[in-house]
Design an enzyme around this catalytic site. Structure first.
Site, PDB file in Angstrom:
ATOM      1  N   LYS B  39       0.856  -1.195   0.000  1.00 50.48           N
ATOM      2  CA  LYS B  39       0.000   0.000   0.000  1.00 50.48           C
ATOM      3  C   LYS B  39       0.890   1.243   0.000  1.00 50.48           C
ATOM      4  O   LYS B  39       1.939   1.264   0.663  1.00 50.48           O
ATOM      5  CB  LYS B  39      -0.914  -0.022   1.227  1.00 50.48           C
ATOM      6  CG  LYS B  39      -2.008   1.039   1.218  1.00 50.48           C
ATOM      7  CD  LYS B  39      -2.959   0.874   2.408  1.00 50.48           C
ATOM      8  CE  LYS B  39      -4.017   1.979   2.430  1.00 50.48           C
ATOM      9  NZ  LYS B  39      -4.943   1.844   3.576  1.00 50.48           N
ATOM     10  N   SER B 116      -9.788   1.954   2.651  1.00 50.41           N
ATOM     11  CA  SER B 116      -8.916   2.762   1.811  1.00 50.41           C
ATOM     12  C   SER B 116      -7.894   1.918   1.048  1.00 50.41           C
ATOM     13  O   SER B 116      -7.287   2.424   0.102  1.00 50.41           O
ATOM     14  CB  SER B 116      -8.193   3.782   2.685  1.00 50.41           C
ATOM     15  OG  SER B 116      -7.337   3.126   3.589  1.00 50.41           O
ATOM     16  N   SER B 141     -10.047  -0.460   6.804  1.00 48.19           N
ATOM     17  CA  SER B 141      -9.509  -0.278   5.462  1.00 48.19           C
ATOM     18  C   SER B 141      -8.941  -1.528   4.808  1.00 48.19           C
ATOM     19  O   SER B 141      -8.508  -1.487   3.663  1.00 48.19           O
ATOM     20  CB  SER B 141      -8.428   0.802   5.465  1.00 48.19           C
ATOM     21  OG  SER B 141      -9.038   2.055   5.570  1.00 48.19           O
TER      22      SER B 141
END
Lengths: 466, 441
Positions: B39, B116, B141
């Site tokens: 990420k 996210s 997330s």
């Protein structure tokens, strides 16, 4: 609050002391070292994204020592908070400090006849330093993250003199604990000052560096406030800065004094338990402090009060004294360590460590004096030389033939010569002027290169003349 | 076609990556032969890392995050930085930084990947080679996008995986976790990245474990609670139905199932979560000011004007909203009513979970109350409706409990997720349950 005060002036101090650790508070960068800008920093003290702080255990230990030495109440947990404000010297735009629960609270620093109450003692990180350079400001992160203890007193001091005494005593305590070194650690303060004439309206003076400046700033501020009150100016609470060059305080922008720091618990650091076990271990390793030493010097050693005070206040002198008296008379040792040693260091502009004068040097020197092997005058010459660079005192005395002249035939010879060389002085002495013979003593001392004892010489002269 | 070219081709179509790279492993081990996406908020040395924000444009980290180091040492090749909501602020990966692209759902490009960690989940679904995604969760997330994209996503106990090198959103809530197509790959990935790290003061001292050993252990004799409030009002009926079907599978395997209410969490978790997260975020993001790294601008005016101009120009709206709200909630006069109260509420909610785990081995609920929404639907949502999407995932995140989302069938062709929450450091148990659910598919 104001109404409770009765003294002429009221002073409170909030000071920041840099701790003498090897590394910074939250990373392993060296606290001191090369002065090349931005050379002692890493992702943590530069606040790079993703970096996280880890607490330097040594700094906790140092702060706890101070808490113990000041009889502060020690918190059960060490909790850090974030103090948020935007400023170029703050790598993260927040400072990691302590807020709700300071490490120490309700302590005191003892002055003769009065104890200065401490509100709190806590740990925090130092910001970077800013260097003003023409139209730019340069930021040097070498200092960023250095460990500080903040010490906050109650507003209990009544004069600039008392503020100075407090700072001196605080430094003595810090040096005794060996958590601060006046030669390489910075001490800064904010002070609040108010005077009776203004109804004790509180004025805060910020950013004072160095403990001598603190006394100057308080002095200035007390006088300024008294004058303002005399001139009928209305007193107001305000924040001022200290200009050391001009020796004046000046008003600061309101914005700078009314900031809201929006404290939150520092979520990147786990709460650290301050266990009884941990504190207990530190307690066991606590050194004998200045107060205890003074009591010992006075009550047990019976040395003169002012001398005892001077020596006890300075950890290094006290240590030297205690080593030297293992082999030397206490009174003689205390006298020389109070007067001669500091005189030489002062002249050489060296600290005791820098001079490399060790107890063994002082022991040799003082033993020679104590046993009448050299005169005090020779001793002074020798300690002056030690100040430049230490050497083996006994060997030097032997080699240079500095031993006090006790050979009476040699002294007699010098005296006879002196009587011949100064007939006028001898005449006057014979006419009843006792002191005239001192002139002859001087001649003999010169001839013996100071190695003769003046009392012996005088005795001999009198014998010869009479 | 090699893996990097393949990744580029997929990315051209779906925008799963903010940056594609090829960082070779430093050793051989459990991940040899695996490609690992990371990420964007997790730093990889010398690879542009922006946490999905324009304010970090051009920022190449000077160090590797601890998890990245571990992956490289175990033989994994880092293939890039996956797309996300800016600094993790969102549930649909639509709050991307200025100039960045929104990742598209791998099953229906009209829909969101969730957020996210949207890019991580989307690419996990699509990757045509051995792949594990390293994702991050603050308030859901990982499980949200895993659910929307039909993959597994595990968020571990707070402190199990080092956060060193994670660009913070809310430090007391952030956790790094894994996503994969299969549960055994989740176990593999977690085994690599879990473990104590002295560089992260909040890192747990738990012993390193091989979670792969859990896969064969089965679930017989376990007692699992269905979170009562998760199946009622607000949750799509079709989703509730599918989740109940999955629970039946577990019952058949010898699990005792009982309903358990978590009223405090249902009522207060969302509010407490957003308060704490925003307060911490507003301080964590203060460092981004155009001075030391990332986006710079022409030096003009005083430092405060300069900082404001860089921040105004480069932060997105959601970032500004959360900084303003977070700053407000910790100011004198409001601090006690919001920030301090939220901390106290959090403690009570952790207690509620603890009590539940005295009776149950794990808790179950749908992961999300809906299937992945269309971008056109998201546009119509208010910020509050947006935040409400996190209602199911926020609880375990606030309490720091490990949780995993597992695929649980479909509705209208879109994946549904079932979430299993375990007690702290009981990742092993939730992996066993997830394995049982996988076999039952």
């Amino acid at each position: 609050m104001g109404n409770e005060f009765t003294s002429d002036a009221v002073v409170g101090i909030e000071c920041h002391v840099e701790l003498n650790t090897n590394t910074k508070l939250f990373c392993s960068c060296p606290r001191k070292g090369t002065e090349e800008p931005n050379s002692r920093c890493c992702e943590i003290c530069l606040g790079h994204p993703g970096s996280k702080p880890s607490v330097n255990k040594k700094a906790i230990e140092f702060a706890l020592k101070l808490c113990l030495a000041t009889n502060s109440k020690i918190a059960k947990e060490l909790v850090f908070s974030r103090k948020s404000y935007f400023y170029p010297d703050l790598a993260k735009n927040f400072q990691i400090t302590q807020y709700e629960m300071p490490l120490g609270s309700n302590g005191e620093i003892k002055l003769p006849g009065k104890a200065i109450k401490l509100k709190r003692i806590h740990l925090e990180e130092d910001p970077a330093s800013m260097v003003h350079s023409g139209s730019y400001v340069l930021v040097d992160y070498n200092r960023s993250g250095n460990p500080l203890v903040e010490i906050v007193t109650e507003p209990v001091m009544e004069s600039a003199q008392e503020a100075r005494d407090f700072m001196k005593q605080l430094i003595t305590v810090l040096e005794y604990l060996e958590i601060f070194d006046i030669n390489n650690c910075v001490i800064k303060a904010d002070v609040n000052v108010s005077v009776r004439e203004s109804g004790y309206s509180r004025v805060e003076v910020k950013n004072i560096t160095g403990f001598k400046e603190i006394e100057r700033a308080v002095n200035y501020e007390v006088q300024r406030q008294k004058h303002e009150a005399k001139d009928g100016k209305k007193a107001m609470q305000e924040t001022r800065g200290w200009d050391a060059d001009k020796g004046m305080t000046f008003p600061m922008r309101q914005k700078e004094s009314e900031e809201d720091y929006g404290y939150i618990i520092e979520p990147d650091l786990a709460v650290i338990d301050i266990t009884d076990d941990f504190v207990g271990k530190i307690k066991l390793a606590m050194p004998e402090m200045a107060d205890e030493k003074l009591r010992k010097f006075l009550d047990e050693h019976g040395i003169e009060e002012t001398t005892a005070n001077v020596i006890a206040k300075d950890r290094k002198l006290a240590k030297m004294y205690e080593e030297v008296i293992k082999e030397v008379d206490r009174e003689l040792a205390s006298k020389w360590i109070r007067r001669e040693l500091p005189r030489v260091l002062n002249y050489q502009k060296k600290s005791l460590e820098e001079s490399n004068i060790e107890p063994k040097h002082m022991i040799s020197l003082l033993k020679l004096i104590q046993h009448g092997k050299i005169t005090e005058k020779t001793g002074q010459q020798l300690i002056n030389m030690l100040g430049e660079a230490p050497f083996d005192v006994d060997e030097h005395v032997k080699k240079e033939g500095l031993s006090a002249v006790s050979d009476s035939s040699q002294i007699e010879q010098f005296c006879k010569e002196a009587i011949k060389e100064a007939p006028k002085a001898v005449e006057e002495y014979k006419a009843g002027k006792e002191k005239a013979l001192n002139f002859c003593v001087g001649i003999v001392m010169k001839k013996s290169k100071g190695k003769a004892k003046p009392e012996t010489v005088m005795e001999m002269l009198k014998k010869l003349v009479d | 076609m090699n893996a990097i070219e393949e990744t580029k081709r997929i990315n051209d179509e779906y925008n799963f990556f903010n940056e594609i790279c090829e960082v070779k492993p430093s050793g051989k081990g459990k991940l040899s032969g695996y490609y690992v996406s990371v990420k964007d908020c997790i730093v990889v040395k010398d690879v542009e890392s922006r946490s999905g924000s324009a304010i970090l444009s051009g920022y190449k980290p000077v160090f590797d995050a601890t998890v990245v180091k571990m992956i490289k040492e175990e033989g994994g090749t880092i293939i890039g930085k996956t797309a996300q909501d800016e600094f993790g602020f969102g549930s649909f990966s639509v709050n991307v930084g200025k100039g960045m692209k929104i990742p598209l759902n791998p099953i229906d490009k009209e829909r969101s990947c969730g957020g996210s960690s949207g890019g991580a989940a989307g690419f996990t679904k699509k990757a045509p080679f051995k792949h594990i995604a390293i994702a991050e969760s603050t308030g859901g997330s990982i499980v949200c996008p895993a659910s929307f994209c039909g993959v597994y996503g595990l968020c571990p106990t707070y402190g199990l995986v080092s956060r060193y090198g994670l660009m913070d959103y809310a430090s007391s809530l952030d956790k790094i976790g894994v996503m994969a197509k299969r549960i055994d790959e989740i176990a593999l990935g977690l085994s690599v990245i879990a473990g104590h790290d002295e560089k992260d003061a909040t890192s747990a001292t738990a012993k390193k474990e091989d979670y792969g050993l859990q896969l064969s252990k089965g679930v017989k004799g376990m007692k699992i609670g269905i979170i009562k409030e998760s199946l009622g009002k607000g949750t799509d009926r079709e989703i509730s139905k599918k989740v109940m079907e999955k629970i039946k599978v577990l019952e058949e395997k010898g699990v005792t199932i009982k309903e358990v209410p978590l009223p405090l969490n249902a009522k207060y978790s969302l509010a407490a979560y957003y308060l704490i997260a925003m307060c911490e975020a507003s301080t964590n993001l203060a460092k981004y000011c155009g001075m030391r790294y990332g986006k710079h601008a022409e030096l003009k005016g005083g430092f405060d004007e300069y900082f404001s101009s860089v921040r105004s120009a480069n932060f997105g709206d959601e970032v500004k909203r959360r900084i303003i709200m977070g700053t407000f909630a910790r100011m004198t006069g409001f601090r006690d009513a919001y920030y301090i109260k939220a901390l106290k509420a959090r403690t009570m909610m952790i207690e509620e979970y603890r009590k539940a785990f005295m009776e149950f081995d794990a808790l179950i609920s749908p992961t999300m109350p809906v299937i992945a929404p269309k971008f056109s639907e998201i546009k119509k949502m208010s910020p509050l409706q947006n935040y409400m999407m996190d209602i199911l995932g926020v609880g375990p995140n606030l309490a720091g409990m490990p949780h995993i989302s597992c695929p649980a069938g479909e509705k209208e062709g879109m994946p549904i997720g079932i979430m299993v929450t375990g007690n702290q450091f009981e990742e092993g148990k939730i992996i066993r349950i997830a394995k049982a659910l996988e076999n039952g598919q």
